[in-house]
Design a protein around this motif. Structure first.
Motif, PDB file in Angstrom:
ATOM      1  N   ALA A 209       0.827  -1.196   0.000  1.00 51.50           N
ATOM      2  CA  ALA A 209       0.000   0.000   0.000  1.00 51.50           C
ATOM      3  C   ALA A 209       0.865   1.250   0.000  1.00 51.50           C
ATOM      4  O   ALA A 209       2.050   1.207   0.295  1.00 51.50           O
ATOM      5  CB  ALA A 209      -0.911  -0.017   1.230  1.00 51.50           C
ATOM      6  N   GLY A 210       0.254   2.386  -0.372  1.00 50.71           N
ATOM      7  CA  GLY A 210       0.953   3.667  -0.333  1.00 50.71           C
ATOM      8  C   GLY A 210       1.791   3.925  -1.575  1.00 50.71           C
ATOM      9  O   GLY A 210       1.500   3.417  -2.652  1.00 50.71           O
ATOM     10  N   PRO A 213       4.729   1.025  -4.139  1.00 48.71           N
ATOM     11  CA  PRO A 213       4.762   0.249  -5.389  1.00 48.71           C
ATOM     12  C   PRO A 213       5.711   0.803  -6.446  1.00 48.71           C
ATOM     13  O   PRO A 213       6.355   0.042  -7.161  1.00 48.71           O
ATOM     14  CB  PRO A 213       3.310   0.297  -5.871  1.00 48.71           C
ATOM     15  N   VAL A 214       5.781   2.131  -6.553  1.00 55.37           N
ATOM     16  CA  VAL A 214       6.632   2.739  -7.576  1.00 55.37           C
ATOM     17  C   VAL A 214       8.095   2.375  -7.316  1.00 55.37           C
ATOM     18  O   VAL A 214       8.819   1.900  -8.196  1.00 55.37           O
ATOM     19  CB  VAL A 214       6.463   4.275  -7.573  1.00 55.37           C
ATOM     20  N   PHE A 215       8.512   2.592  -6.081  1.00 57.31           N
ATOM     21  CA  PHE A 215       9.866   2.257  -5.673  1.00 57.31           C
ATOM     22  C   PHE A 215      10.114   0.764  -5.878  1.00 57.31           C
ATOM     23  O   PHE A 215      11.150   0.341  -6.386  1.00 57.31           O
ATOM     24  CB  PHE A 215      10.046   2.647  -4.211  1.00 57.31           C
ATOM     25  N   TYR A 216       9.104  -0.026  -5.500  1.00 60.01           N
ATOM     26  CA  TYR A 216       9.213  -1.468  -5.607  1.00 60.01           C
ATOM     27  C   TYR A 216       9.411  -1.913  -7.055  1.00 60.01           C
ATOM     28  O   TYR A 216      10.247  -2.774  -7.348  1.00 60.01           O
ATOM     29  CB  TYR A 216       7.937  -2.109  -5.044  1.00 60.01           C
ATOM     30  N   PHE A 217       8.653  -1.290  -7.965  1.00 54.09           N
ATOM     31  CA  PHE A 217       8.722  -1.647  -9.381  1.00 54.09           C
ATOM     32  C   PHE A 217      10.140  -1.410  -9.925  1.00 54.09           C
ATOM     33  O   PHE A 217      10.720  -2.276 -10.585  1.00 54.09           O
ATOM     34  CB  PHE A 217       7.699  -0.822 -10.180  1.00 54.09           C
ATOM     35  N   ILE A 218      10.687  -0.254  -9.619  1.00 54.50           N
ATOM     36  CA  ILE A 218      12.035   0.076 -10.112  1.00 54.50           C
ATOM     37  C   ILE A 218      13.064  -0.871  -9.506  1.00 54.50           C
ATOM     38  O   ILE A 218      13.938  -1.407 -10.191  1.00 54.50           O
ATOM     39  CB  ILE A 218      12.374   1.544  -9.769  1.00 54.50           C
ATOM     40  N   LYS A 219      12.917  -1.104  -8.206  1.00 53.59           N
ATOM     41  CA  LYS A 219      13.842  -2.018  -7.538  1.00 53.59           C
ATOM     42  C   LYS A 219      13.794  -3.400  -8.174  1.00 53.59           C
ATOM     43  O   LYS A 219      14.812  -4.058  -8.366  1.00 53.59           O
ATOM     44  CB  LYS A 219      13.480  -2.113  -6.050  1.00 53.59           C
ATOM     45  N   MET A 220      12.586  -3.838  -8.526  1.00 51.92           N
ATOM     46  CA  MET A 220      12.434  -5.165  -9.109  1.00 51.92           C
ATOM     47  C   MET A 220      13.094  -5.243 -10.487  1.00 51.92           C
ATOM     48  O   MET A 220      13.746  -6.235 -10.820  1.00 51.92           O
ATOM     49  CB  MET A 220      10.937  -5.500  -9.202  1.00 51.92           C
TER      50      MET A 220
END
Lengths: 237, 123
Positions: A209-210, A213-220
């Motif tokens: 949540a929050g 996701p954006v940070f998570y996507f790039i990290k992935m």
């Protein structure tokens, strides 16, 4: 060798864990259950103990991946043949455990319960859908294997797979996703999916949540790139 | 460079050396990590006592305005120290995770073998 351990990572799931445990008990009498209490600050541990589950309590919050890995280590030490990772928030259907076991018995290493293969009522937003589609494409392009739900928390693992994950540095702290799957497929592990019934969360806040996701996507994306580079280097020497 | 400025910079360099040694004596920093900071302090001392070094280096490197060379070098050194520390933090995180997991499993085993917990149900 013991048969199968169901690992439930739980962080502050006092409102859901009882239902999850009783649901599993109802449909699976012969399976062992391990709740990994990931440094919860609520009554998760007490409730799980009262429900007569084994509880592995971490002294502080390690994150989803760290909690799962602790469970894998336990399963290796106790000599289990299979593990099934099952969420503690009530999203997964105990009935799917049977299907996972059957698929593991057929010699698969990683069995993924997919939200996107017809069954279930899971609805994703447009951004999340796009992100998942991108990850699917990358997996297909880099390994040739079709995986529809790389981030599913409902997975069955063979001893070979969870022993590999249990070793230091072989499993991420946060959320294992497309990166881990690509790494495993390239290393020769057999991955298979089946349509799973995934419900909406019953109580509490989702971990995705929050703004994360954006940070998570790039990290992935970076993480996938690293996995591909690593396997390229390994192949060369 | 003016006389007062040289004295101030010399003082800063000496303080940095003293600070690092103080931390070493008090075991607040280990020898390996102190090396970078000692080198930094030494560089400050060299530039303050022999300001011409910077000018000579700037001419050699083709830099028109010598202080920019100083800034460039300082930033590079700081970036290197930061990168090195990120590497160490990553390694430490992995080790802490491993230890935490092992500790939790050991503790669980001990509770079981001491017989405090009754036999778990096979559910």
């Amino acid at each position: 060798m013991r048969d199968c351990l169901i690992i439930i990572p739980a962080y502050n799931e006092e409102r859901n864990i009882k239902k999850v445990l009783s649901g599993l008990k109802k449909s699976h009498h012969s399976l062992d259950i391990l709740v990994v209490n990931d440094g919860s600050t609520d009554n998760t541990e007490a409730i799980a103990v009262a429900e007569k589950a084994r509880v592995l309590s971490l002294p502080f919050n390690l994150g989803y991946g760290g909690a799962l890995q602790a469970g894998f280590k336990y399963a290796v030490l106790e000599g289990y043949r299979y593990v099934i990772q099952f969420d503690g928030d009530g999203q997964h259907d105990p009935e799917d455990v049977k299907t996972i076991l059957e698929l593991l018995e057929l010699g698969n290493d990683i069995v993924i319960g997919s939200r996107f293969l017809g069954r279930g009522s899971f609805k994703a937003g447009i951004l999340k859908k796009t992100a998942i589609n991108i990850f699917r494409l990358i997996i297909k392009a880099s390994t040739g294997v079709k995986v529809t739900d790389p981030s599913s928390g409902l997975q069955g693992l063979s001893r070979r797979a969870f022993s590999y994950y249990s070793r230091m540095g072989h499993f991420p702290h946060d959320y294992p996703d497309a990166d881990v799957l690509i790494q495993m497929i390239l290393a020769g592990f057999k991955v298979v999916e089946f349509p799973a019934e995934i419900r909406a969360r019953e109580a509490g806040r989702s971990m995705h949540a929050g703004l994360r996701p954006v940070f998570y996507f790039i990290k992935m994306l970076i993480s996938i790139l690293v996995v591909l580079l690593r396997s390229r280097f390994k192949a060369k020497g | 460079m003016g006389g007062t400025l040289r004295v101030i910079i010399l003082f800063i360099g000496l303080s940095a050396v003293v600070a690092v040694f103080y931390l070493l004596v008090r075991r607040k920093i280990n020898e390996r990590n102190s090396l970078f900071w000692l080198c930094g302090a030494l560089a400050i001392l060299v530039f303050s006592t022999m300001p011409d070094t910077l000018d000579i280096m700037a001419v050699l490197a083709g830099v028109k305005y010598p202080p920019t060379l100083l800034f460039l070098l300082s930033i590079l050194v700081i970036m290197f120290i930061l990168l090195y520390q990120s590497i160490q933090i990553s390694a430490l995180q992995e080790k802490v995770k491993e230890l935490t997991q092992r500790l939790a499993i050991e503790q669980m085993d001990r509770v079981r073998t001491e017989g405090e917990g009754e036999e778990y149900d096979r559910i």
